[in-house]
Design an enzyme around this catalytic site. Structure first.
Site, PDB file in Angstrom:
ATOM      1  N   HIS A  52      67.554   0.760  17.888  1.00 41.22           N
ATOM      2  CA  HIS A  52      66.352   0.871  18.715  1.00 41.22           C
ATOM      3  C   HIS A  52      66.339  -0.177  19.819  1.00 41.22           C
ATOM      4  CE1 HIS A  52      62.189   2.071  19.493  1.00 41.22           C
ATOM      5  NE2 HIS A  52      61.878   0.796  19.554  1.00 41.22           N
TER       6      HIS A  52
ATOM      7  N   GLU B 155      59.258   6.398  26.917  1.00 37.16           N
ATOM      8  CA  GLU B 155      59.743   5.861  25.645  1.00 37.16           C
ATOM      9  C   GLU B 155      59.342   6.782  24.508  1.00 37.16           C
ATOM     10  OE1 GLU B 155      58.953   1.842  24.583  1.00 37.16           O
ATOM     11  OE2 GLU B 155      60.730   1.148  25.655  1.00 37.16           O
TER      12      GLU B 155
ATOM     13  N   HIS C 271      58.200   7.332  20.341  1.00 35.11           N
ATOM     14  CA  HIS C 271      57.586   6.774  19.138  1.00 35.11           C
ATOM     15  C   HIS C 271      57.661   7.839  18.052  1.00 35.11           C
ATOM     16  CE1 HIS C 271      54.793   3.312  17.892  1.00 35.11           C
ATOM     17  NE2 HIS C 271      55.903   2.812  18.372  1.00 35.11           N
TER      18      HIS C 271
ATOM     19  N   ARG D 102      52.078  -1.038  28.390  1.00 35.58           N
ATOM     20  CA  ARG D 102      52.408  -2.463  28.545  1.00 35.58           C
ATOM     21  C   ARG D 102      53.755  -2.658  29.238  1.00 35.58           C
ATOM     22  NH1 ARG D 102      50.447  -2.328  23.524  1.00 35.58           N
ATOM     23  NH2 ARG D 102      52.486  -2.700  22.555  1.00 35.58           N
TER      24      ARG D 102
END
Length: 742
Positions: A41, A85, A87, A108
């Site tokens: 990751h 991204e 998740h 963020r």
């Protein structure tokens, strides 16, 4: 017996390498840091060599891969920061919080570049919505995304959702964010000199998310429920306070750099920041504001508690930083400093608890060239002969497709999102691309005459059938979507979702998909400026292995000159409808939704993209939209031509009168997903203008019919009627399927 290094996701060989480089065994805290930062990751150890194939430079690129987000120039006043991204693993274990923190995390990343986030998109994959578990996952993920995005006040302006059996135990939750930066005011995750202080601001630190990076780098098994403590808990209200506090901090010029706390928490953020600064770092863990009692140094370093940022500041700025943290009801404390010697040191109440070379943590993770082998299924699926398919009734096929979860309206999903907050959304979800304006009251000077377009694509089925051609297919489609609203591409961000790279067949998929995507990006001259890799999307249960389809998700960002854009919807009664593009090619049903839904087959080869014709199509679309010749444009993709035509008329109250002249088999003609084809409507009287422009571009056109006032679909082939249906009946099936299913 399980070795201690295995609990931290390290192999025996990796552990031996660490001991050799250190000249000693790492202690428990050091092992936790290295396990997290050497995880797939964080380190990209299976994909790093392949990612270098992507083109990353262009005149308008300010920041390419290597930072928290890519940055491109929109114009001389405005820069854009963006990234996508995943998740995935957390969202299967705990769908609401997993998805919500995925949104918080990507926001963020954009914040850390000094940008104000202004738009979100999501790309979701689930199993078929037939069982209780899948329905629970869908509802939880959508609720989590809407909760965080709506609460923090950032619009979710678009995305896509697919349902396939292979995602049943490995759903994909990919989230994209875009932000705006005043030109020249970008930040990076680095300091400028030793002695600068690290200021931790945001939420307090708890035990949530510990081992999150390691968990995200492994396959699932039958003990999935035990991983719930690895899922972070987000708070969008803290996230909103953090955004506004950072805006004040930036406006007052209080910092020189910043890094968000994501995977591997404080250990990850501080070591990555030190590495990019070419320095070392000291941390004082007793200074970290905690929300739970008795937390150990290991827990403080590796907690992935949300809504936290690490700022780099000079000593004289700290008092003001603390004042602003208090004003916004945030925690704020100096937790470390940058040093000269390139060593990561962590102290707890004066005791040294970890001491590692920064390069060992960040740069010296192994890079693997894993074995690669073409899967056996490829030849079998490519041997499929679609000419042997039985001819299916067009009406029955149409009804089946409209009630397919991959074709039906996704209104149930996107109406849960606030896609208008901020009042910058010009073209809302459901179109080929979202369109935004730049007019932000927080920056009175920050405006642009250009519009921003965003498009998201990721047809995993096509990549499964042929990773190389499927990769090209995805890039062509996502850029075609931009062209359909009149936008020129500025850059791409991608999230590469694949199975277990230790299986040679999966590695072959990854290698070839990246090569296909890269070759297409180079041909179109479009840089890849940021991205993410999510591997080990695999479940092993009772010796049965389930890998996902190889699923690269691609988001393209583009700009529109002169605010000339169009939607996909037909607007005017009597408008002539044309199909333009690469129309002389042999149509194929390979990988199509028609083949899957009507015949129960995933087979065939990917219809290869002629990149030269694709580029010509995109350029002529942008030119004709800018010249106000085209009233609407919609690309032919999932479901094929007839579905594309109906999507143009749904929600308009209008109808279609189609007059088709073709000798092609009707199932191929109406339901092929062959690329480089776009449905357009034009003003009456501009037919010759369109035809001449298309022919001069080396492309083909076909007259399909006209928009009519009655809400009815009528189709004739060589003037012989073959189908007459109520648009409202078709639209109801298309709109209601997902709501009924969930």
């Amino acid at each position: 017996m399980v070795e201690i290094y295995e609990l931290h996701g390290l192999s025996k060989e990796e552990y031996k390498s660490i001991v050799e480089k250190l000249g000693r065994k790492p202690n428990h805290v050091e092992l936790g840091i290295l396990g997290a930062l050497w995880s797939e990751h964080c380190s990209y150890k299976s994909s790093k060599r392949l990612l270098k194939l992507f083109p990353t430079h262009a005149e308008h690129v300010v920041q390419g891969p290597g930072e928290n987000a890519g940055v491109v120039k929109l114009d001389e006043q405005v820069w854009l920061a963006f990234k996508i991204e995943s998740h995935n693993h957390p969202s299967f274990i705990e769908p609401f919080n997993g998805a919500a923190t995925g949104v918080g995390g990507i926001i963020r990343d954009i914040l850390s570049m000094g940008a104000r986030p202004i738009a979100l998109m999501d790309s979701l994959r689930f199993g078929l919505p037939l069982d209780a578990k899948t329905k629970y996952l869908v509802k939880g993920v959508v609720s989590g995304i809407s909760h965080y995005g709506n609460s923090i006040g950032i619009p979710t302006v678009g995305g896509e959702t697919f349902f396939e059996e292979c995602y049943k135990t490995n759903p994909l939750v990919n989230v994209f964010c875009l932000g705006i930066i005043p030109a020249g005011k970008m930040f990076r995750a680095r300091g400028t000199k030793p002695g600068q202080l690290l200021f931790l601001i945001g939420s307090s630190t708890g035990r949530d998310g510990i081992h999150g990076a390691v968990m995200a780098s492994g396959e699932f098994g039958e003990d999935t429920e035990s991983k719930r403590p690895n899922v972070q808990i987000g708070d969008p209200y803290f996230g909103k306070k953090l955004i506004e506090a950072l805006r004040r901090i930036i406006d007052e010029d209080l910092i020189v750099g910043m890094q968000d706390l994501g995977a591997a928490g404080l250990a990850g953020a501080s070591s990555e920041l030190a590495s990019k600064s070419k320095m070392g770092v000291e941390l004082y863990l007793e200074k970290v504001p905690l929300r739970e009692q008795g937390m150990t140094p290991y827990e403080i370093l590796l907690s992935e508690s949300q809504e936290r940022m690490l700022l780099v500041a000079e000593k004289e700025k700290v008092d003001r930083l603390k004042e602003l943290a208090k004003e916004f009801h945030l925690e704020g404390e100096v937790v470390g400093r940058l040093t000269e010697d390139g060593i990561f040191r962590a102290y707890f109440n004066g005791e040294l608890v970890a001491e590692l070379p920064v390069n060992l943590i960040t740069e010296e993770a192994p890079v693997y060239q894993r074995p690669s082998r073409e899967p056996e299924y490829i030849r079998q699926l490519r041997d499929f002969n679609e000419d042997g398919l039985s001819v299916f009734d067009i009406k029955e096929a149409l009804y089946k497709l409209l009630s397919s979860p991959n074709v039906c309206s996704k209104e149930w999903i996107y109406t849960q999102y606030d896609y208008q907050v901020g009042t910058n959304t010009v073209l809302t979800p459901g179109a080929d691309s979202a369109v935004l304006r730049v007019k932000w009251v927080v920056y009175p000077e920050l405006k642009s005459e250009k519009l921003i377009a965003l498009s998201c694509e990721g047809n995993g089925r096509m990549v499964f059938l042929n990773p190389y051609e499927g990769g090209k297919y995805l890039i062509a489609e996502v850029l075609r979507n931009l062209a359909c609203v009149g936008a020129k591409p500025l850059g791409i961000t991608d999230c590469l979702n694949f199975g277990n790279p230790e299986r040679p067949e999966v590695m072959w998929q990854l290698e070839n998909a990246i090569r296909g995507m890269s070759d297409a990006c180079k041909f179109f001259g479009v840089p890849v400026v940021s991205g993410n890799v999510s591997l080990y999307n695999e479940t092993v249960e009772k010796e049965e292995i389930r890998n996902i389809y190889p699923t690269p998700i691609v988001v393209a960002v583009g700009s529109i000159e002169g605010k000339a854009f169009v939607s996909h919807r037909f607007e005017k009664v009597g408008s002539p409808i044309f199909l333009i593009g690469d129309l002389r090619r042999k149509l194929s049903l390979g990988g199509s939704e028609y083949l899957k839904v009507v015949h129960g087959l995933v087979a065939g080869d990917v219809p290869a993209v002629d990149l030269k014709k694709e580029k010509a199509l995109q350029e002529i679309l942008i030119k004709l939209i800018g010249g106000r010749v085209i009233l609407s444009a919609h690309d032919v993709s999932t479901g094929g031509l007839l579905i594309a035509l109906l999507e143009c008329v749904f929600d308009t109250g209008l109808g279609l009168d189609l007059e088709i002249y073709t000798d092609e088999r009707l199932d191929r003609f109406f339901f092929s997903e062959s690329p480089t084809r776009v449905v357009v409507s034009i003003e009456k009287g501009k037919e010759e203008l369109l035809k001449n422009a298309v022919e001069e571009a080396g492309l083909d056109w076909m007259f399909l019919g006209k928009v009519k006032e009655e809400p009815e679909l009528s189709i004739s082939i060589y003037e012989e009627p073959i189908l007459r249906e109520s648009i409202y009946d078709l639209e109801n099936i298309w709109k209601e399927y997902l709501t009924r299913s969930l």
